[in-house]
Design an enzyme around this catalytic site. Structure first.
Site, mmCIF file in Angstrom:
data_model
loop_
_atom_site.group_PDB
_atom_site.id
_atom_site.type_symbol
_atom_site.label_atom_id
_atom_site.label_comp_id
_atom_site.label_asym_id
_atom_site.label_seq_id
_atom_site.Cartn_x
_atom_site.Cartn_y
_atom_site.Cartn_z
ATOM 1 N N ASP A 1 24.734 -21.350 -19.367
ATOM 2 C CA ASP A 1 24.133 -22.343 -18.471
ATOM 3 C C ASP A 1 24.535 -23.721 -18.981
ATOM 4 O O ASP A 1 24.890 -23.895 -20.153
ATOM 5 C CB ASP A 1 22.609 -22.162 -18.400
ATOM 6 C CG ASP A 1 22.020 -22.793 -17.135
ATOM 7 O OD1 ASP A 1 22.769 -23.456 -16.385
ATOM 8 O OD2 ASP A 1 20.814 -22.627 -16.902
ATOM 9 N N CYS B 1 2.431 2.274 -23.773
ATOM 10 C CA CYS B 1 3.896 2.278 -23.698
ATOM 11 C C CYS B 1 4.431 3.221 -24.765
ATOM 12 O O CYS B 1 3.921 3.243 -25.882
ATOM 13 C CB CYS B 1 4.409 0.855 -23.908
ATOM 14 S SG CYS B 1 6.168 0.736 -24.230
ATOM 15 N N CYS C 1 7.442 3.119 -26.191
ATOM 16 C CA CYS C 1 8.604 2.608 -26.930
ATOM 17 C C CYS C 1 8.343 2.714 -28.437
ATOM 18 O O CYS C 1 7.198 2.864 -28.858
ATOM 19 C CB CYS C 1 8.948 1.182 -26.500
ATOM 20 S SG CYS C 1 8.119 -0.125 -27.418
HETATM 21 N N1 GUN Z 1 17.647 -22.185 -15.060
HETATM 22 C C1 GUN Z 1 16.523 -22.062 -14.311
HETATM 23 N N2 GUN Z 1 16.671 -22.686 -13.123
HETATM 24 C C2 GUN Z 1 17.913 -23.195 -13.113
HETATM 25 C C3 GUN Z 1 18.665 -23.946 -12.127
HETATM 26 O O1 GUN Z 1 18.189 -24.259 -11.033
HETATM 27 N N3 GUN Z 1 19.948 -24.293 -12.481
HETATM 28 C C4 GUN Z 1 20.489 -23.949 -13.697
HETATM 29 N N4 GUN Z 1 21.751 -24.311 -13.952
HETATM 30 N N5 GUN Z 1 19.806 -23.250 -14.612
HETATM 31 C C5 GUN Z 1 18.534 -22.892 -14.322
HETATM 32 ZN ZN ZN Z 2 6.259 -0.691 -26.096
#
Ligand code: GUN
Ligand code: ZN
Length: 489
Positions: free
Chosen positions: A90, A277, A279
């Site tokens: 991101d 759970c 796990c």
């Molecule tokens: N992470 C959560 N929401 C967004 C978004 O709208 N754009 C980007 N690039 N990352 C995010």
């Molecule tokens: Zn668990």
């Protein structure tokens, strides 16, 4: 753009797909755990052993990190993280949404993401908050679109996929337009952005509207990522709308707070006596031991991630079996806000019917909501094409004698919430594969709409309905022109 997306199976608007390229494949729907290189509660290599095929990390954090920046630039992300699956980065837009500004330009983050050899790169889109006035939404959307187009024009995209986020706030027309425009520009990977504030505030009805609007504009062949969605209670709902990828820091953030995830909500470990759970973490600890463990954060993150991944597999299986509506119904009853989202989704049933598959393994009636399901819409679109002759009997009882059908050109039985069906359809979907409890008012009402469709398709036919007296008033109210008889007389 290197990744290709192939759709293998469908249910509602959800799909099982394969995202592949550069020798890597990712089965979708899938979850990309968020990796914070500074935290590393669970290493990417450990995640891979748990079945994770793709992760997402924040390029902005790498670019600002004394410890990791140079390593990532020299060795690439795969080696730095020790992960050979798909790595998405991101851009810093998330920081933009939290802090309002970032010290990086679109061109810089794109160049950096390429330099560290990310597989899926994201431009510096603006995650416009849902409650922003339209004018500002439009301005920010224009900037986001410029940046996406700048990214498209910048580099050769041979070694990565360029993600094109769909923004537009709560303005559904803008979300749809944007989706359409990005599809026309040839983008094959589109995250839907700025939905985190909606999920955090449990605004699931609006989430559904936003996603459905974006999906309406996007081509069905586009791989859709729902940015920041990572709670397992909402995967079924989001997948039903056609979202393919999720990313989540929730498994780690919740663990930090001592919160224990389940598919129907989260609990604080303080309030738990038993761990529901199987796990390894939950098998090896009591709730108290887990809560008091010096390793609590990591162990809880392990559990949370396993629960999340298991739900992804459950959703995949539901798609294969054609029982995704059942899973959506089940999950969305765990919180009224999710139920509101589910009901909002059912409001799109006509549009979803066009995308849904023809036959499924089964249809289980679960109350009023089931009446709005796509299978009911589809059946009632078909029933008007059946021919009824001059006179037709619709018998609510399946046990009728030949003699009782004398004088009728055609005989139909009644399976609510679908409606009338001829004996030839007894074994076919959905009549043969649907399970319903004793008739209730909602299903009979909806079934009568099916009768209305049959009558519309056969305007010259004289219809007689035979049923128990308890349904007579309701039928006369919905179908005033039909003759109604007591089936026992
Ligand atoms: N992470 C959560 N929401 C967004 C978004 O709208 N754009 C980007 N690039 N990352 C995010
Ligand atoms: Zn668990």
């Amino acid at each position: 753009m290197t990744l290709s997306f192939e759709i293998l199976e469908k249910d509602i608007a959800g799909r099982i797909g394969k995202l592949s390229g550069q020798g890597k494949t990712v089965k979708t729907p899938t979850l990309l755990p968020v990796i914070n290189p500074h935290l590393n509660l669970i290493t990417p290599a450990e995640m891979q052993k748990m079945g994770v095929e793709a992760v997402i990390t924040n390029a902005y954090i790498f670019s600002r990190s004394e410890e990791f920046r140079e390593r990532a630039l020299t060795d690439g992300l795969a080696k730095t993280l020790d992960f050979d699956g798909v790595i998405m980065t991101d851009s810093g837009s998330f920081q933009l949404s939290v802090y309002g500004e970032v010290e990086i330009t679109n061109a810089q983050t794109l160049a950096f993401q390429q330099a560290i050899k990310s597989d899926i790169i994201v431009p510096l889109d603006i995650p416009t908050h849902p409650d922003t006035p339209r004018e500002q939404v439009e301005q920010e959307l224009a900037i986001t679109m410029d940046r996406i187009m700048e990214a498209k024009g910048l580099a050769d995209h041979e070694h990565h996929t360029l993600a094109a986020p769909v923004q537009g706030g709560l303005n559904l027309d803008l979300r749809e337009q944007t989706g359409r425009k990005l599809s026309e520009e040839g983008f094959k990977f589109c995250p839907i952005g700025a939905v985190v504030p909606l999920m955090e505030a449990y605004r699931y009805a609006e989430l559904v509207q936003v996603v459905m609007a974006a999906k309406r504009g996007l081509s069905p062949s586009v791989c859709v990522h729902l940015f920041g969605a990572g709670h397992p209670s909402m995967f079924a709902l989001a997948v039903a709308m056609g979202c393919d990828l999720f990313d989540s820091a929730a498994y780690a953030l919740y663990a930090k707070d001592g919160r224990y995830m389940t598919t129907h909500g989260s609990y604080h470990l303080n309030e738990m006596t038993y761990l529901p759970c199987p796990c390894p973490v939950c098998e090896g600890h009591t709730a108290k031991e887990l809560n008091e463990s010096p390793d609590r954060e990591r162990l809880l993150a392990m559990h949370n991630l396993r629960v999340t991944l298991a739900e992804i597999n459950r959703v995949r299986q539901a798609i294969r079996d054609g029982v995704l509506w059942e899973l959506v119904d089940e999950r969305c009853r765990s919180h009224p806000a999710l139920l509101r989202g589910y009901r909002t989704l059912l409001g799109y049933n006509e549009e979803l019917t066009a995308k849904d598959r023809e036959t499924k393994r089964r249809f289980f009636y679960r109350g009023d909501e089931s009446c709005k399901r796509t299978e009911v819409v589809r059946y009632q679109q078909m029933v008007g094409r059946l021919s009824a002759g001059d006179t037709a009997l619709i018998s609510f009882s399946r046990h009728i004698k030949k003699k009782q059908t004398e004088g009728f050109d055609s005989v139909f039985f009644f399976k609510p919430p679908f409606g009338p069906f001829p004996a030839e359809l007894t074994e076919t979907f959905p009549i043969g594969q649907s399970e319903i409890p004793d008739f209730d008012e909602a299903m009979v009402r909806t079934g009568c709409m099916g009768i209305a469709k049959l009558m519309e398709g056969n305007p010259d036919t004289r219809f007689t309905i035979r049923c128990r007296p308890v349904w007579m008033d309701l039928i006369r109210q919905i179908l005033p022109t039909v003759e109604v008889e007591d089936e026992r007389s």
